[in-house]
Scaffold this motif. Structure first.
Motif, PDB file in Angstrom:
ATOM      1  N   LEU A 221      21.201  58.046  44.526  1.00  0.00           N
ATOM      2  CA  LEU A 221      20.017  57.375  44.003  1.00  0.00           C
ATOM      3  C   LEU A 221      20.068  57.514  42.491  1.00  0.00           C
ATOM      4  O   LEU A 221      20.332  58.605  41.975  1.00  0.00           O
ATOM      5  N   LEU A 222      19.854  56.409  41.783  1.00  0.00           N
ATOM      6  CA  LEU A 222      19.776  56.475  40.322  1.00  0.00           C
ATOM      7  C   LEU A 222      18.319  56.760  39.964  1.00  0.00           C
ATOM      8  O   LEU A 222      17.447  55.940  40.197  1.00  0.00           O
ATOM      9  N   LEU A 223      18.076  57.966  39.449  1.00  0.00           N
ATOM     10  CA  LEU A 223      16.733  58.397  39.067  1.00  0.00           C
ATOM     11  C   LEU A 223      16.631  58.291  37.551  1.00  0.00           C
ATOM     12  O   LEU A 223      17.343  58.974  36.827  1.00  0.00           O
ATOM     13  N   THR A 224      15.772  57.386  37.095  1.00  0.00           N
ATOM     14  CA  THR A 224      15.593  57.193  35.659  1.00  0.00           C
ATOM     15  C   THR A 224      14.260  57.796  35.248  1.00  0.00           C
ATOM     16  O   THR A 224      13.204  57.324  35.659  1.00  0.00           O
ATOM     17  N   SER A 225      14.337  58.874  34.445  1.00  0.00           N
ATOM     18  CA  SER A 225      13.129  59.509  33.918  1.00  0.00           C
ATOM     19  C   SER A 225      13.086  59.238  32.416  1.00  0.00           C
ATOM     20  O   SER A 225      14.028  58.684  31.843  1.00  0.00           O
ATOM     21  N   TYR A 226      11.979  59.628  31.786  1.00  0.00           N
ATOM     22  CA  TYR A 226      11.771  59.253  30.388  1.00  0.00           C
ATOM     23  C   TYR A 226      11.575  60.465  29.483  1.00  0.00           C
ATOM     24  O   TYR A 226      10.825  61.381  29.823  1.00  0.00           O
ATOM     25  N   ARG A 227      12.240  60.425  28.329  1.00  0.00           N
ATOM     26  CA  ARG A 227      12.029  61.446  27.312  1.00  0.00           C
ATOM     27  C   ARG A 227      10.644  61.263  26.698  1.00  0.00           C
ATOM     28  O   ARG A 227      10.007  60.233  26.879  1.00  0.00           O
TER      29      ARG A 227
ATOM     30  N   ALA B  85      19.004  57.868  32.844  1.00  0.00           N
ATOM     31  CA  ALA B  85      19.337  57.641  34.248  1.00  0.00           C
ATOM     32  C   ALA B  85      20.338  58.692  34.729  1.00  0.00           C
ATOM     33  O   ALA B  85      21.303  58.996  34.040  1.00  0.00           O
ATOM     34  N   THR B  86      20.074  59.257  35.929  1.00  0.00           N
ATOM     35  CA  THR B  86      20.931  60.293  36.500  1.00  0.00           C
ATOM     36  C   THR B  86      21.190  59.976  37.969  1.00  0.00           C
ATOM     37  O   THR B  86      20.232  59.780  38.728  1.00  0.00           O
ATOM     38  N   PRO B  87      22.466  59.948  38.404  1.00  0.00           N
ATOM     39  CA  PRO B  87      22.738  59.773  39.835  1.00  0.00           C
ATOM     40  C   PRO B  87      22.496  61.109  40.563  1.00  0.00           C
ATOM     41  O   PRO B  87      22.927  62.153  40.094  1.00  0.00           O
ATOM     42  N   VAL B  88      21.752  61.055  41.676  1.00  0.00           N
ATOM     43  CA  VAL B  88      21.446  62.255  42.450  1.00  0.00           C
ATOM     44  C   VAL B  88      21.607  61.966  43.940  1.00  0.00           C
ATOM     45  O   VAL B  88      21.519  60.814  44.370  1.00  0.00           O
ATOM     46  N   TRP B  89      21.838  63.024  44.726  1.00  0.00           N
ATOM     47  CA  TRP B  89      21.812  62.880  46.184  1.00  0.00           C
ATOM     48  C   TRP B  89      20.382  62.629  46.610  1.00  0.00           C
ATOM     49  O   TRP B  89      19.443  63.121  45.983  1.00  0.00           O
TER      50      TRP B  89
ATOM     51  N   ARG C 234       6.282  63.622  32.522  1.00  0.00           N
ATOM     52  CA  ARG C 234       5.931  62.220  32.795  1.00  0.00           C
ATOM     53  C   ARG C 234       6.483  61.840  34.169  1.00  0.00           C
ATOM     54  O   ARG C 234       7.693  61.733  34.340  1.00  0.00           O
ATOM     55  N   GLY C 235       5.577  61.622  35.123  1.00  0.00           N
ATOM     56  CA  GLY C 235       5.986  61.397  36.512  1.00  0.00           C
ATOM     57  C   GLY C 235       6.425  59.996  36.868  1.00  0.00           C
ATOM     58  O   GLY C 235       6.957  59.784  37.948  1.00  0.00           O
ATOM     59  N   ASP C 236       6.210  59.025  35.972  1.00  0.00           N
ATOM     60  CA  ASP C 236       6.652  57.669  36.317  1.00  0.00           C
ATOM     61  C   ASP C 236       8.153  57.551  36.069  1.00  0.00           C
ATOM     62  O   ASP C 236       8.668  57.961  35.039  1.00  0.00           O
ATOM     63  N   VAL C 237       8.853  57.041  37.078  1.00  0.00           N
ATOM     64  CA  VAL C 237      10.309  56.930  37.035  1.00  0.00           C
ATOM     65  C   VAL C 237      10.722  55.561  37.588  1.00  0.00           C
ATOM     66  O   VAL C 237       9.903  54.831  38.138  1.00  0.00           O
ATOM     67  N   LEU C 238      11.990  55.251  37.440  1.00  0.00           N
ATOM     68  CA  LEU C 238      12.604  54.108  38.114  1.00  0.00           C
ATOM     69  C   LEU C 238      13.640  54.670  39.075  1.00  0.00           C
ATOM     70  O   LEU C 238      14.310  55.659  38.758  1.00  0.00           O
ATOM     71  N   VAL C 239      13.782  54.052  40.246  1.00  0.00           N
ATOM     72  CA  VAL C 239      14.808  54.468  41.198  1.00  0.00           C
ATOM     73  C   VAL C 239      15.506  53.239  41.760  1.00  0.00           C
ATOM     74  O   VAL C 239      14.931  52.155  41.820  1.00  0.00           O
ATOM     75  N   GLY C 240      16.762  53.442  42.152  1.00  0.00           N
ATOM     76  CA  GLY C 240      17.524  52.361  42.756  1.00  0.00           C
ATOM     77  C   GLY C 240      18.861  52.897  43.228  1.00  0.00           C
ATOM     78  O   GLY C 240      19.246  54.014  42.895  1.00  0.00           O
ATOM     79  N   PRO C 241      19.572  52.101  44.002  1.00  0.00           N
ATOM     80  CA  PRO C 241      20.876  52.537  44.496  1.00  0.00           C
ATOM     81  C   PRO C 241      21.915  52.548  43.370  1.00  0.00           C
ATOM     82  O   PRO C 241      21.813  51.781  42.412  1.00  0.00           O
ATOM     83  N   CYS C 242      22.898  53.455  43.493  1.00  0.00           N
ATOM     84  CA  CYS C 242      23.978  53.511  42.498  1.00  0.00           C
ATOM     85  C   CYS C 242      25.214  54.123  43.126  1.00  0.00           C
ATOM     86  O   CYS C 242      25.173  54.625  44.248  1.00  0.00           O
ATOM     87  N   ASP C 243      26.318  54.103  42.371  1.00  0.00           N
ATOM     88  CA  ASP C 243      27.532  54.777  42.825  1.00  0.00           C
ATOM     89  C   ASP C 243      27.576  56.187  42.234  1.00  0.00           C
ATOM     90  O   ASP C 243      26.664  56.599  41.520  1.00  0.00           O
ATOM     91  N   VAL C 244      28.647  56.920  42.516  1.00  0.00           N
ATOM     92  CA  VAL C 244      28.768  58.312  42.086  1.00  0.00           C
ATOM     93  C   VAL C 244      28.698  58.463  40.569  1.00  0.00           C
ATOM     94  O   VAL C 244      28.244  59.476  40.055  1.00  0.00           O
TER      95      VAL C 244
ATOM     96  N   VAL D  78      13.436  50.104  40.918  1.00  0.00           N
ATOM     97  CA  VAL D  78      12.020  49.861  41.190  1.00  0.00           C
ATOM     98  C   VAL D  78      11.181  51.019  40.651  1.00  0.00           C
ATOM     99  O   VAL D  78      11.642  52.156  40.613  1.00  0.00           O
ATOM    100  N   PRO D  79       9.932  50.732  40.219  1.00  0.00           N
ATOM    101  CA  PRO D  79       9.074  51.802  39.714  1.00  0.00           C
ATOM    102  C   PRO D  79       8.669  52.759  40.836  1.00  0.00           C
ATOM    103  O   PRO D  79       8.475  52.341  41.976  1.00  0.00           O
ATOM    104  N   ALA D  80       8.542  54.033  40.501  1.00  0.00           N
ATOM    105  CA  ALA D  80       8.157  55.054  41.473  1.00  0.00           C
ATOM    106  C   ALA D  80       7.467  56.194  40.730  1.00  0.00           C
ATOM    107  O   ALA D  80       7.424  56.216  39.503  1.00  0.00           O
TER     108      ALA D  80
END
Length: 126
Positions: A15-21, A28-32, A57-67, A76-78
């Motif tokens: 999962l590509l987890l995008t958090s904000y500074r 964006a960080t790929p995670v299990w 800051r709890g608002d993030v973006l998530v989506g599928p990604c490769d390794v 998508v927003p989450a």
């Protein structure tokens, strides 16, 4: 629609987890990822920058990604929140089940290096 998307993201390997500074720059960080009822679960080092960013800051973006973190679908927003010890322990079990030997070896190495308190779960709701 949310349920199908949650199923698809939860079934993916990464999962590509995008958090904000603090200044708003996305990171964006790929995670299990594992499915956790009506949410997605992620497991990571407690002292990682993504944990600090999610706490601030709890608002993030998530989506599928490769390794390597290359997106393989739409982001998508989450909302993300840091989990308690019990939820983190459940995520460890789900990761061990989903990722098999590789997951168990990674969990063991992390426990030996950091101890059980060295990692946290992040609960992501779409």
């Amino acid at each position: 629609m949310d349920d199908a998307l949650r199923d698809r993201l939860g079934a993916g390997t990464y999962l590509l987890l995008t958090s904000y500074r603090k200044n708003g720059t996305p990171v964006a960080t790929p995670v299990w990822v594992v499915r956790d009822g009506d949410a997605l679960g992620v497991w990571t080092a407690a002292d990682s920058w993504k944990v600090k960013r999610v706490r601030a800051r709890g608002d993030v973006l998530v989506g599928p990604c490769d390794v390597r973190g290359n997106p393989t679908g739409d982001q998508v927003p989450a909302t993300a929140e840091i989990c308690d010890a019990a939820t983190t322990a459940r995520y460890r079990q789900l990761i061990a089940r989903k990722y098999g030997l590789m997951g168990r070896l990674t969990l063991l190495g992390s426990r030996l290096r950091r101890g059980l308190d060295g990692t946290v779960g992040i609960r992501v709701t779409l």
